[in-house]
Motif scaffolding. Structure first.
Motif, short mmCIF file in Angstrom:
data_model
loop_
_atom_site.label_atom_id
_atom_site.label_comp_id
_atom_site.label_asym_id
_atom_site.label_seq_id
_atom_site.Cartn_x
_atom_site.Cartn_y
_atom_site.Cartn_z
N SER A 23 80.25 50.18 -20.06
CA SER A 23 81.59 50.57 -19.64
C SER A 23 81.83 52.05 -19.91
CB SER A 23 82.65 49.74 -20.38
OG SER A 23 82.51 49.88 -21.78
N LYS A 73 82.19 40.70 -22.38
CA LYS A 73 83.19 41.69 -22.81
C LYS A 73 83.06 42.96 -21.98
CE LYS A 73 83.58 40.19 -27.63
NZ LYS A 73 83.31 40.56 -29.05
N LYS A 80 85.62 46.31 -15.39
CA LYS A 80 86.59 46.02 -14.34
C LYS A 80 87.94 46.67 -14.64
CE LYS A 80 85.81 44.21 -11.28
NZ LYS A 80 85.16 44.81 -10.07
N ASN A 81 88.31 46.74 -15.93
CA ASN A 81 89.60 47.34 -16.28
C ASN A 81 89.61 48.85 -16.10
OD1 ASN A 81 90.78 44.89 -16.92
ND2 ASN A 81 90.20 44.98 -19.07
N TYR A 113 84.62 42.80 -18.38
CA TYR A 113 86.06 43.05 -18.27
C TYR A 113 86.42 44.49 -18.59
CZ TYR A 113 86.52 38.08 -17.54
OH TYR A 113 86.41 36.83 -16.99
N LYS A 114 85.69 45.12 -19.51
CA LYS A 114 85.94 46.53 -19.79
C LYS A 114 85.63 47.38 -18.57
CE LYS A 114 85.32 46.79 -24.80
NZ LYS A 114 84.56 47.45 -25.90
N ARG A 142 78.86 40.59 -12.21
CA ARG A 142 79.01 39.32 -12.94
C ARG A 142 77.64 38.77 -13.36
NH1 ARG A 142 83.31 36.26 -13.73
NH2 ARG A 142 84.54 37.47 -12.25
#
Length: 298
Positions: free
Chosen positions: A247, A289, A295-296, A292-293, A278
């Protein structure tokens, strides 16, 4: 494939690039076999198509990539403010004063988490504080010299000569460093090229978000690592992948690729970057984890 010899170091030659290209093609063969088996219909050796970049050029620029958003001093300020107690703040100030690099701060996260309990009676969730301090430390700017890049609009590979040479301990390593960089950038070309032959290149052409960067660079970094293993070239994956989170540093996603079979699967999915991400991050809880980091970040 045209080699623009302007600015090309005199220890390189067009014949070297030709041999590196053919090595990369040979190393790509198992992936091509996998894709053919899974009904990809491209024909790389059809005389009507051109499976080569249009040109390779050399740049004298010292181009730099910057990862992260805050300075080391700003990170220290944020950590000092975590606890309201003055005694904790003062001890943090004293301890952080000795830390002069991002790497040192990351190494000392656990010490910083434990410090408030040692200096005064403070109740807090150690896990929560660990995550907060680590997130701050990870956000510190990291400056990385760019060694090369592939520009799909012009089908061009650009090699940053000064940066490549500076990455070496001595001049005896220059050829190996160039070969590794060429292998990495050739993979980017192949990635765009193979998806375009199948009409599956919408995401790779149009997406510029964090997901796109992680998928493109993780696949290219894994290919480079595999290529280096096959040809006896040095590649320190622990320094390149395991010191960072994907990320933050998109190349680091390659640490989640366990073997060639998973690499092939992620490549096949890469017409849809979300599906590919994914799959890349499905290896363990740390991977989830990171999903999602990433994607955010948008």
């Amino acid at each position: 494939m045209k080699i623009d010899t302007r600015n090309m170091p005199d220890y390189l030659s067009e014949s070297l690039f030709d041999s590196w290209y053919h090595r990369a093609m040979e190393h790509l063969d198992p992936l091509l076999d996998y894709l053919h088996y899974n009904h990809w219909d491209f024909y790389l050796y059809d005389s009507s198509i051109n499976p080569w970049p249009d040109k390779i050029t050399f740049s004298k620029r010292s181009k730099m990539d910057i990862y992260g958003t805050i300075s080391l001093e700003k990170a220290k300020e944020k950590i000092i403010k975590i606890f309201p107690q003055e005694e904790v703040k003062e001890n943090y100030k004293k301890y952080l004063y000795e830390i002069t690099t991002r790497e040192q701060l990351l190494e000392k996260v656990e010490v910083l988490v434990a410090l408030p309990k040692r200096v005064c009676k403070v109740e807090y969730d150690s896990h929560e504080i660990y995550e907060r301090i680590k997130e701050i430390a990870i956000s510190i700017k990291l400056y990385c010299p760019r060694l090369g890049e592939y520009r799909n609009a012009t089908r061009e590979i650009v090699l940053y000569t000064k940066n490549i040479e500076s990455s070496c301990a001595n001049s005896n390593e220059y050829l190996k460093a160039f070969e590794k960089t060429v292998a990495h950038e050739l993979f980017h070309f192949f990635h765009y090229y193979l998806l375009s032959l199948e009409g599956k290149d919408y995401d790779i052409i149009n997406r510029k978000d964090a997901t796109a960067k992680v998928i493109k660079e993780s696949l290219a970094s894994y290919f480079e690592y595999s290529y280096c293993n096959a040809h006896g070239l040095p590649f320190d994956k622990y320094a390149i992948w395991f010191k960072h989170e994907p990320s933050f540093f998109p190349y680091a996603g390659a640490k989640f690729i366990e073997n060639d079979a998973q690499f092939y699967e992620i490549f096949e999915l890469s017409s849809d970057f979300d599906a590919a991400l994914r799959e890349l991050c499905s290896i363990n809880m740390d991977g989830f984890k990171q999903f999602y980091k990433i994607k955010n970040k948008g």
